[in-house]
Design an enzyme around this catalytic site. Sequence first.
Site, short mmCIF file in Angstrom:
data_model
loop_
_atom_site.label_atom_id
_atom_site.label_comp_id
_atom_site.label_asym_id
_atom_site.label_seq_id
_atom_site.Cartn_x
_atom_site.Cartn_y
_atom_site.Cartn_z
N GLU A 261 0.83 -1.21 0.00
CA GLU A 261 0.00 0.00 0.00
C GLU A 261 0.86 1.26 0.00
O GLU A 261 0.54 2.24 -0.67
CB GLU A 261 -0.95 0.01 1.21
CG GLU A 261 -2.05 -1.03 1.12
CD GLU A 261 -2.98 -0.86 -0.08
OE1 GLU A 261 -3.03 0.24 -0.66
OE2 GLU A 261 -3.64 -1.84 -0.47
N TYR B 76 -6.32 6.35 4.96
CA TYR B 76 -6.44 5.39 3.85
C TYR B 76 -5.65 4.11 4.14
O TYR B 76 -6.16 3.00 4.05
CB TYR B 76 -5.94 6.02 2.53
CG TYR B 76 -5.66 4.95 1.51
CD1 TYR B 76 -6.70 4.39 0.78
CD2 TYR B 76 -4.37 4.42 1.35
CE1 TYR B 76 -6.48 3.35 -0.09
CE2 TYR B 76 -4.14 3.38 0.49
CZ TYR B 76 -5.19 2.85 -0.24
OH TYR B 76 -4.95 1.80 -1.08
N ASP C 57 -9.54 6.21 -2.06
CA ASP C 57 -8.35 6.80 -2.69
C ASP C 57 -8.84 7.48 -3.98
O ASP C 57 -10.05 7.60 -4.18
CB ASP C 57 -7.26 5.74 -2.94
CG ASP C 57 -7.64 4.75 -4.04
OD1 ASP C 57 -8.81 4.79 -4.50
OD2 ASP C 57 -6.79 3.96 -4.45
N1 ADE Z 1 -4.37 0.55 -5.10
C1 ADE Z 1 -3.77 0.61 -3.91
N2 ADE Z 1 -3.92 -0.54 -3.24
C2 ADE Z 1 -4.62 -1.35 -4.04
C3 ADE Z 1 -5.09 -2.65 -3.92
N3 ADE Z 1 -4.85 -3.35 -2.82
N4 ADE Z 1 -5.81 -3.16 -4.93
C4 ADE Z 1 -6.04 -2.42 -6.03
N5 ADE Z 1 -5.61 -1.19 -6.22
C5 ADE Z 1 -4.91 -0.65 -5.23
#
Ligand code: ADE
Length: 330
Positions: free
Chosen positions: A49, A132, A150
Amino acid sequence: MKKPQLIPASGPDSQQRRFRSALLAWYDSHRRNLPWRASRDPYRIWLSEIMLQQTRVAAVIAHYHEFLRRFPTVQRLAAAREASVLAAWSGLGYYRRARMMHAAAKVILRERGGKFPATEAGLRQLSGIGRYTAAAIASIAFDEPVAVVDGNVERVLQRVSGKRLSGEKLWAEAKRLLDVKRPGDFNQAMMELGAVVCTPRTPGCLACPVIELCATRGELAATSKPALQKKREIHYALNCKNGDVFLVQRARDASLMPGMWELPEVTRASDGTSPSFTLKHAITVTGYTVRVWSNAAPTGAGGKWVSRERLERVALTGLARKILRKAEML
Ligand code: ADE
């Protein structure tokens, strides 16, 4: 074309249920096979993440594997020297995130016996983990029913609802739609939909699993135009001697990339010679034309010769890495 059915803000929740099941069925059969999705380990999910906040999925994948090879557990990350953490981060840019992860890993070890907080509220106590990231880790690794917002989710929510939701209203709408039985999958499905179908410019509505439930079907215009890029020119010296390259370190108190290593900047040559090569590099709203001069005299003092073998382990700025790759030093 059938009239789109809006998802009511209150009242019977059958539309919400249809939305959840259509989205999750699509996610189950179409999701990208991303390495962090094979794991429920909060350390791996945290790392993915944070990296995904920096750059595109394709660029994250290579860095993710390399980072885990060097620091396979939160214990190993906590025990590492900052310089090696930054070196492993090199190429991703924005090193503050790596520094904060390192600090948080130390806290997890020192104060929590190496165990991750398992709730959104607990995760938010750690440095570098905001609303987030805490919700993403809590839902994906620990099944806590908390929604994420997000940029991708924001766009999906606005298009589906037909409203220019912002701030708390977005979080409330995400929470209202959330599938509390599969919160981690639901959150990832929303992000995935935004990333691969409900894209900013030309959304792929024909491939959308929730088109029947969408108020706008791609017709909600983009909210803001991308900022106009400023143009700058910058010059660097690429000095090589017996396979070593000359690098300088950025000031420890520099606001951007403190302590990182880069090529020395030089003033533009005025003797009619040409640079060895030129490349383009974009940083936020500035598009740089980077001219690289071989054996130019660097301005300023300091710096050191670094052997080619050691370059991989030095915390280089993204631009230095790009130049050295182009020069085939890396
Ligand atoms: N963008 C950030 N984390 C994500 C995730 N786990 N799956 C899809 N898009 C993402």
